[in-house]
Scaffold this motif. Structure first.
Motif, PDB file in Angstrom:
ATOM      1  N   GLY A 166      88.624  85.475 -63.806  1.00 48.34           N
ATOM      2  CA  GLY A 166      88.217  85.259 -65.180  1.00 48.34           C
ATOM      3  C   GLY A 166      89.236  84.501 -66.004  1.00 48.34           C
ATOM      4  O   GLY A 166      89.257  84.598 -67.230  1.00 48.34           O
ATOM      5  N   GLY A 167      90.122  83.790 -65.388  1.00 45.37           N
ATOM      6  CA  GLY A 167      91.023  82.924 -66.126  1.00 45.37           C
ATOM      7  C   GLY A 167      92.489  83.250 -65.947  1.00 45.37           C
ATOM      8  O   GLY A 167      92.873  84.283 -65.394  1.00 45.37           O
ATOM      9  N   LYS A 168      93.300  82.330 -66.468  1.00 43.20           N
ATOM     10  CA  LYS A 168      94.745  82.405 -66.313  1.00 43.20           C
ATOM     11  C   LYS A 168      95.340  83.647 -66.972  1.00 43.20           C
ATOM     12  O   LYS A 168      96.269  84.260 -66.433  1.00 43.20           O
ATOM     13  CB  LYS A 168      95.376  81.146 -66.911  1.00 43.20           C
ATOM     14  N   ASP A 169      94.824  84.033 -68.120  1.00 49.72           N
ATOM     15  CA  ASP A 169      95.368  85.208 -68.818  1.00 49.72           C
ATOM     16  C   ASP A 169      95.196  86.477 -67.997  1.00 49.72           C
ATOM     17  O   ASP A 169      96.102  87.309 -67.926  1.00 49.72           O
ATOM     18  CB  ASP A 169      94.719  85.369 -70.193  1.00 49.72           C
ATOM     19  N   VAL A 170      94.041  86.629 -67.374  1.00 48.69           N
ATOM     20  CA  VAL A 170      93.784  87.817 -66.549  1.00 48.69           C
ATOM     21  C   VAL A 170      94.695  87.798 -65.319  1.00 48.69           C
ATOM     22  O   VAL A 170      95.258  88.828 -64.938  1.00 48.69           O
ATOM     23  CB  VAL A 170      92.300  87.903 -66.139  1.00 48.69           C
ATOM     24  N   LEU A 171      94.842  86.626 -64.729  1.00 49.01           N
ATOM     25  CA  LEU A 171      95.721  86.499 -63.561  1.00 49.01           C
ATOM     26  C   LEU A 171      97.156  86.866 -63.918  1.00 49.01           C
ATOM     27  O   LEU A 171      97.815  87.629 -63.205  1.00 49.01           O
ATOM     28  CB  LEU A 171      95.675  85.082 -62.994  1.00 49.01           C
ATOM     29  N   GLN A 172      97.645  86.348 -65.018  1.00 48.48           N
ATOM     30  CA  GLN A 172      99.011  86.648 -65.434  1.00 48.48           C
ATOM     31  C   GLN A 172      99.184  88.132 -65.714  1.00 48.48           C
ATOM     32  O   GLN A 172     100.167  88.749 -65.317  1.00 48.48           O
ATOM     33  CB  GLN A 172      99.400  85.831 -66.674  1.00 48.48           C
ATOM     34  N   LYS A 173      98.201  88.704 -66.381  1.00 48.74           N
ATOM     35  CA  LYS A 173      98.261  90.126 -66.699  1.00 48.74           C
ATOM     36  C   LYS A 173      98.244  90.962 -65.415  1.00 48.74           C
ATOM     37  O   LYS A 173      99.007  91.915 -65.276  1.00 48.74           O
ATOM     38  CB  LYS A 173      97.074  90.513 -67.594  1.00 48.74           C
ATOM     39  N   ALA A 174      97.402  90.584 -64.462  1.00 42.27           N
ATOM     40  CA  ALA A 174      97.332  91.305 -63.180  1.00 42.27           C
ATOM     41  C   ALA A 174      98.662  91.225 -62.451  1.00 42.27           C
ATOM     42  O   ALA A 174      99.159  92.226 -61.917  1.00 42.27           O
ATOM     43  CB  ALA A 174      96.211  90.735 -62.318  1.00 42.27           C
ATOM     44  N   THR A 175      99.257  90.028 -62.418  1.00 38.88           N
ATOM     45  CA  THR A 175     100.548  89.851 -61.749  1.00 38.88           C
ATOM     46  C   THR A 175     101.617  90.709 -62.412  1.00 38.88           C
ATOM     47  O   THR A 175     102.386  91.392 -61.739  1.00 38.88           O
ATOM     48  CB  THR A 175     100.957  88.364 -61.766  1.00 38.88           C
ATOM     49  N   ASP A 176     101.661  90.682 -63.739  1.00 39.93           N
ATOM     50  CA  ASP A 176     102.662  91.463 -64.475  1.00 39.93           C
ATOM     51  C   ASP A 176     102.498  92.965 -64.241  1.00 39.93           C
ATOM     52  O   ASP A 176     103.470  93.677 -63.982  1.00 39.93           O
ATOM     53  CB  ASP A 176     102.575  91.168 -65.979  1.00 39.93           C
ATOM     54  N   ILE A 177     101.259  93.440 -64.332  1.00 36.87           N
ATOM     55  CA  ILE A 177     101.010  94.877 -64.160  1.00 36.87           C
ATOM     56  C   ILE A 177     101.354  95.317 -62.738  1.00 36.87           C
ATOM     57  O   ILE A 177     102.025  96.330 -62.528  1.00 36.87           O
ATOM     58  CB  ILE A 177      99.551  95.232 -64.509  1.00 36.87           C
ATOM     59  N   PHE A 178     100.906  94.554 -61.757  1.00 34.69           N
ATOM     60  CA  PHE A 178     101.160  94.892 -60.358  1.00 34.69           C
ATOM     61  C   PHE A 178     102.655  94.906 -60.070  1.00 34.69           C
ATOM     62  O   PHE A 178     103.187  95.828 -59.447  1.00 34.69           O
ATOM     63  CB  PHE A 178     100.430  93.905 -59.448  1.00 34.69           C
ATOM     64  N   TYR A 179     103.336  93.892 -60.540  1.00 36.23           N
ATOM     65  CA  TYR A 179     104.788  93.794 -60.364  1.00 36.23           C
ATOM     66  C   TYR A 179     105.491  94.995 -60.995  1.00 36.23           C
ATOM     67  O   TYR A 179     106.334  95.642 -60.381  1.00 36.23           O
ATOM     68  CB  TYR A 179     105.283  92.488 -60.990  1.00 36.23           C
ATOM     69  N   ASP A 180     105.137  95.288 -62.240  1.00 34.06           N
ATOM     70  CA  ASP A 180     105.770  96.407 -62.947  1.00 34.06           C
ATOM     71  C   ASP A 180     105.480  97.741 -62.268  1.00 34.06           C
ATOM     72  O   ASP A 180     106.349  98.613 -62.195  1.00 34.06           O
ATOM     73  CB  ASP A 180     105.328  96.437 -64.411  1.00 34.06           C
ATOM     74  N   ARG A 181     104.259  97.899 -61.771  1.00 31.92           N
ATOM     75  CA  ARG A 181     103.914  99.145 -61.063  1.00 31.92           C
ATOM     76  C   ARG A 181     104.828  99.351 -59.852  1.00 31.92           C
ATOM     77  O   ARG A 181     105.302 100.447 -59.604  1.00 31.92           O
ATOM     78  CB  ARG A 181     102.458  99.131 -60.600  1.00 31.92           C
ATOM     79  N   GLN A 182     105.042  98.294 -59.101  1.00 26.72           N
ATOM     80  CA  GLN A 182     105.886  98.408 -57.911  1.00 26.72           C
ATOM     81  C   GLN A 182     107.345  98.643 -58.275  1.00 26.72           C
ATOM     82  O   GLN A 182     108.005  99.492 -57.682  1.00 26.72           O
ATOM     83  CB  GLN A 182     105.775  97.132 -57.074  1.00 26.72           C
ATOM     84  N   LEU A 183     107.822  97.872 -59.226  1.00 28.76           N
ATOM     85  CA  LEU A 183     109.222  97.962 -59.619  1.00 28.76           C
ATOM     86  C   LEU A 183     109.565  99.328 -60.184  1.00 28.76           C
ATOM     87  O   LEU A 183     110.671  99.835 -59.984  1.00 28.76           O
ATOM     88  CB  LEU A 183     109.538  96.869 -60.644  1.00 28.76           C
ATOM     89  N   ASN A 184     108.622  99.944 -60.857  1.00 29.03           N
ATOM     90  CA  ASN A 184     108.864 101.238 -61.498  1.00 29.03           C
ATOM     91  C   ASN A 184     108.374 102.429 -60.677  1.00 29.03           C
ATOM     92  O   ASN A 184     108.462 103.567 -61.128  1.00 29.03           O
ATOM     93  CB  ASN A 184     108.223 101.253 -62.890  1.00 29.03           C
ATOM     94  N   ASP A 185     107.880 102.164 -59.502  1.00 21.89           N
ATOM     95  CA  ASP A 185     107.375 103.234 -58.651  1.00 21.89           C
ATOM     96  C   ASP A 185     108.547 103.898 -57.916  1.00 21.89           C
ATOM     97  O   ASP A 185     109.354 103.203 -57.278  1.00 21.89           O
ATOM     98  CB  ASP A 185     106.384 102.651 -57.640  1.00 21.89           C
TER      99      ASP A 185
END
Length: 177
Positions: free
Chosen positions: A22-41
């Motif tokens: 659904g666009g670049k904003d969703v992709l960026q948000k998904a990347t950020d959330i996924f990254y943060d989830r892993q880093l903070n897990d």
């Protein structure tokens, strides 16, 4: 093999992803959330210690690219996972961490309200990579067993040398009386 092969189709995969998500904003948000989830897990954070976070985030983007398209046929995924990440397997990375990471990926997509069918499609692209995490963990266990055998052999040789020296010293002491 160079990771350049993975990057060679990155633009095409990016456009496919953008369309599906659904666009670049969703992709960026998904990347950020996924990254943060892993880093903070708690379970995963130890694998990120000492890493270049900018590069890691870029890798997360590429993982998302693969997940929403396919693993490029000309890309040596086995080499990337087993050789380039050998140090992580030696630190305990195995298929259970892979499973956990996939779950975090799914949670990220669900949080963003990505269509469940698309989530399952992405997951089905990633799941075959699990075999490399099983193999990497087994190879790390084999290396650990070899290190332990080598260490034990070194100790046995040391003890044998000490014993020979002690026996020689006792014989010399008897002969010098």
């Amino acid at each position: 093999m160079s990771t350049a092969l993975l990057h060679s189709g990155a633009n095409e995969r990016r456009h496919i992803m953008l369309d599906k998500l659904g666009g670049k904003d969703v992709l960026q948000k998904a990347t950020d959330i996924f990254y943060d989830r892993q880093l903070n897990d708690e379970k995963l954070a130890r694998f990120f210690h000492g890493s270049d976070l900018t590069i890691l985030k870029w890798h997360q983007f590429n993982l998302m690219g693969i997940a929403f398209t396919s693993v490029p046929e000309n890309f040596d995924v086995e080499h990337l996972i087993l050789v380039r990440h050998k140090h992580l397997f030696d630190r305990g990375l195995d298929e259970t961490y892979f499973d956990h990471t996939v779950e975090l990926f799914v949670q990220t997509l669900q949080e963003l309200k990505v269509d469940p069918e698309l989530v399952q499609e992405a997951k089905s692209v990633i799941m075959p990579l699990r075999q490399y995490f099983e193999e990497g963990a087994e190879l790390a266990r084999q290396r650990q067993r070899k290190r332990e055998r080598d260490q034990m052999m070194g100790q046995m040789i040391f003890l044998a040398v000490v014993a020979v020296c002690a026996i020689s010293a006792m014989k010399l002491a008897r002969h010098s009386k």
